[in-house]
Design a protein around this motif. Structure first.
Motif, short mmCIF file in Angstrom:
data_model
loop_
_atom_site.label_atom_id
_atom_site.label_comp_id
_atom_site.label_asym_id
_atom_site.label_seq_id
_atom_site.Cartn_x
_atom_site.Cartn_y
_atom_site.Cartn_z
N LEU A 104 1.54 6.71 -13.54
CA LEU A 104 2.17 8.01 -13.35
C LEU A 104 1.12 9.10 -13.21
N ASN A 105 1.39 10.04 -12.31
CA ASN A 105 0.54 11.19 -12.02
C ASN A 105 -0.75 10.83 -11.27
N GLU A 106 -0.89 9.56 -10.91
CA GLU A 106 -2.05 9.17 -10.10
C GLU A 106 -1.87 9.67 -8.67
N ILE B 288 0.83 -1.20 0.00
CA ILE B 288 0.00 0.00 0.00
C ILE B 288 0.87 1.26 0.00
N ALA B 289 0.26 2.37 -0.38
CA ALA B 289 0.98 3.64 -0.41
C ALA B 289 1.43 4.03 1.00
N PRO B 290 2.70 4.36 1.16
CA PRO B 290 3.18 4.77 2.49
C PRO B 290 2.82 6.21 2.83
N VAL B 291 2.49 7.01 1.80
CA VAL B 291 2.19 8.42 2.02
C VAL B 291 1.12 8.90 1.03
N ASP B 292 0.57 10.07 1.31
CA ASP B 292 -0.31 10.75 0.36
C ASP B 292 0.56 11.52 -0.63
N GLY B 293 0.11 11.61 -1.87
CA GLY B 293 0.86 12.40 -2.84
C GLY B 293 0.60 11.94 -4.26
N LYS B 294 1.47 12.36 -5.17
CA LYS B 294 1.33 12.02 -6.59
C LYS B 294 2.45 11.08 -7.02
N VAL B 295 2.09 10.03 -7.74
CA VAL B 295 3.09 9.08 -8.25
C VAL B 295 3.85 9.77 -9.39
N VAL B 296 5.14 9.99 -9.19
CA VAL B 296 5.92 10.75 -10.17
C VAL B 296 6.96 9.90 -10.90
N VAL B 297 7.26 8.71 -10.38
CA VAL B 297 8.25 7.83 -11.03
C VAL B 297 7.80 6.38 -10.89
N ILE B 298 7.86 5.64 -12.00
CA ILE B 298 7.73 4.18 -11.99
C ILE B 298 8.77 3.68 -12.99
N ARG C 6 16.14 -2.60 -9.05
CA ARG C 6 14.83 -2.73 -8.41
C ARG C 6 13.82 -1.87 -9.19
N LEU C 7 12.56 -2.13 -8.93
CA LEU C 7 11.50 -1.32 -9.51
C LEU C 7 11.16 -0.22 -8.50
N MET C 8 11.37 1.02 -8.90
CA MET C 8 11.13 2.14 -7.98
C MET C 8 9.80 2.82 -8.30
N VAL C 9 9.00 3.02 -7.26
CA VAL C 9 7.78 3.82 -7.35
C VAL C 9 7.96 4.99 -6.40
N SER C 10 7.92 6.20 -6.93
CA SER C 10 8.18 7.40 -6.14
C SER C 10 6.92 8.24 -6.00
N ILE C 11 6.64 8.67 -4.77
CA ILE C 11 5.46 9.49 -4.48
C ILE C 11 5.92 10.85 -3.95
N PHE C 12 5.53 11.91 -4.64
CA PHE C 12 5.89 13.27 -4.24
C PHE C 12 4.78 13.88 -3.40
N MET C 13 5.16 14.48 -2.27
CA MET C 13 4.21 15.13 -1.38
C MET C 13 4.37 16.64 -1.45
N SER C 14 3.31 17.34 -1.73
CA SER C 14 3.33 18.80 -1.68
C SER C 14 3.06 19.23 -0.24
N PRO C 15 3.31 20.50 0.10
CA PRO C 15 3.06 20.95 1.47
C PRO C 15 1.61 20.79 1.93
N ILE C 16 0.66 20.65 1.01
CA ILE C 16 -0.74 20.52 1.42
C ILE C 16 -1.16 19.07 1.65
N ASN C 17 -0.28 18.12 1.33
CA ASN C 17 -0.60 16.70 1.57
C ASN C 17 -0.43 16.33 3.03
N VAL C 18 -1.10 15.27 3.46
CA VAL C 18 -0.83 14.65 4.76
C VAL C 18 0.58 14.08 4.70
#
Length: 219
Positions: free
Chosen positions: A205-207, A70-80, A93-105
């Motif tokens: 991406l961008n989800e 499951i997603a460890p954080v709130d944010g936008k998926v920016v890299v797969i 490895r397969l990297m999935v990166s989630i970016f958090m803006s200041p308004i995210n939890v």
């Protein structure tokens, strides 16, 4: 509805509240121009609202499932993408990166159940979180959790340009539960997940990902 706040924000929320109350009263006492007085007071209240929303910690019911990451954080998926992980695995490895803006939890949650095999803090720079070198040069923590279905899953908390403190609760030897509190990143950042090659990714991406809810990968 009652709003919960993360314990890591307690001192900052208290300090900001005291400062805002002081500004409101001082503006009343020392600013003779009405519009300027109200502008200063509104700005102070806006800053308090921003701090409160940043440290909010919404209660989420997690459907625990060892066949899901499951997603460890709130944010936008920016890299797969497939990448070389140089610190722990030292292979691709397969990297999935989630970016958090200041308004995210900004609560970090465990993506899987399992045993913490590795946990290390790295001091570093504060490049913007999406910078290509941020994962290697910024302040960060690396945590590896061994799950019975997926094997070893690595996640990395990475500070951004605004972040100045990463909080990591994972300690080697701990048994952790999927979806529970793993830490916090203060004021903007990203989290990278490193998964075994061939893992079936369930996001695009961008989800927008929701920590503890969005299924990143399935078995």
């Amino acid at each position: 509805m009652f709003i919960q706040f993360h314990k890591e924000g307690a001192k900052i929320i208290l300090g900001t509240t005291i400062a805002v109350v002081a500004v409101v009263f001082l503006a009343d006492a020392f600013l003779p121009i009405f519009w300027l007085q109200k502008a200063v007071q509104i700005l102070a209240l806006f800053m308090l609202i921003m701090v409160l929303q940043f440290f909010r910690n919404p209660k989420r019911v997690v459907a625990i499932n060892d066949n899901h990451i499951i997603a460890p954080v709130d944010g936008k998926v920016v890299v797969i993408e497939e990448v070389f992980e140089p610190e722990y695995f030292k292979d691709k490895r397969l990297m999935v990166s989630i970016f958090m803006s200041p308004i995210n939890v900004h609560v970090t949650r465990y993506a899987v159940n399992g045993l913490v095999k590795f946990s290390k803090y790295h001091p570093g720079k504060y490049l913007v979180a999406w910078h290509p070198k941020a994962s290697e040069e910024n302040e960060r923590t690396t945590v590896v959790v061994e799950n019975r279905v997926f094997g070893e899953i690595l996640y990395r908390q990475i500070a951004g340009a605004l972040a100045r403190r990463i909080v990591n609760y994972a300690q080697e030897g701990m048994q952790v539960v999927q979806g529970t509190d793993a830490g916090f990143i203060k004021f903007g950042s990203r989290v990278d997940l490193y998964l075994p090659l061939g893992t079936q990714v369930n996001v695009k991406l961008n989800e927008k990902a929701v920590g503890g809810k969005t299924i990143i990968a399935i078995k």
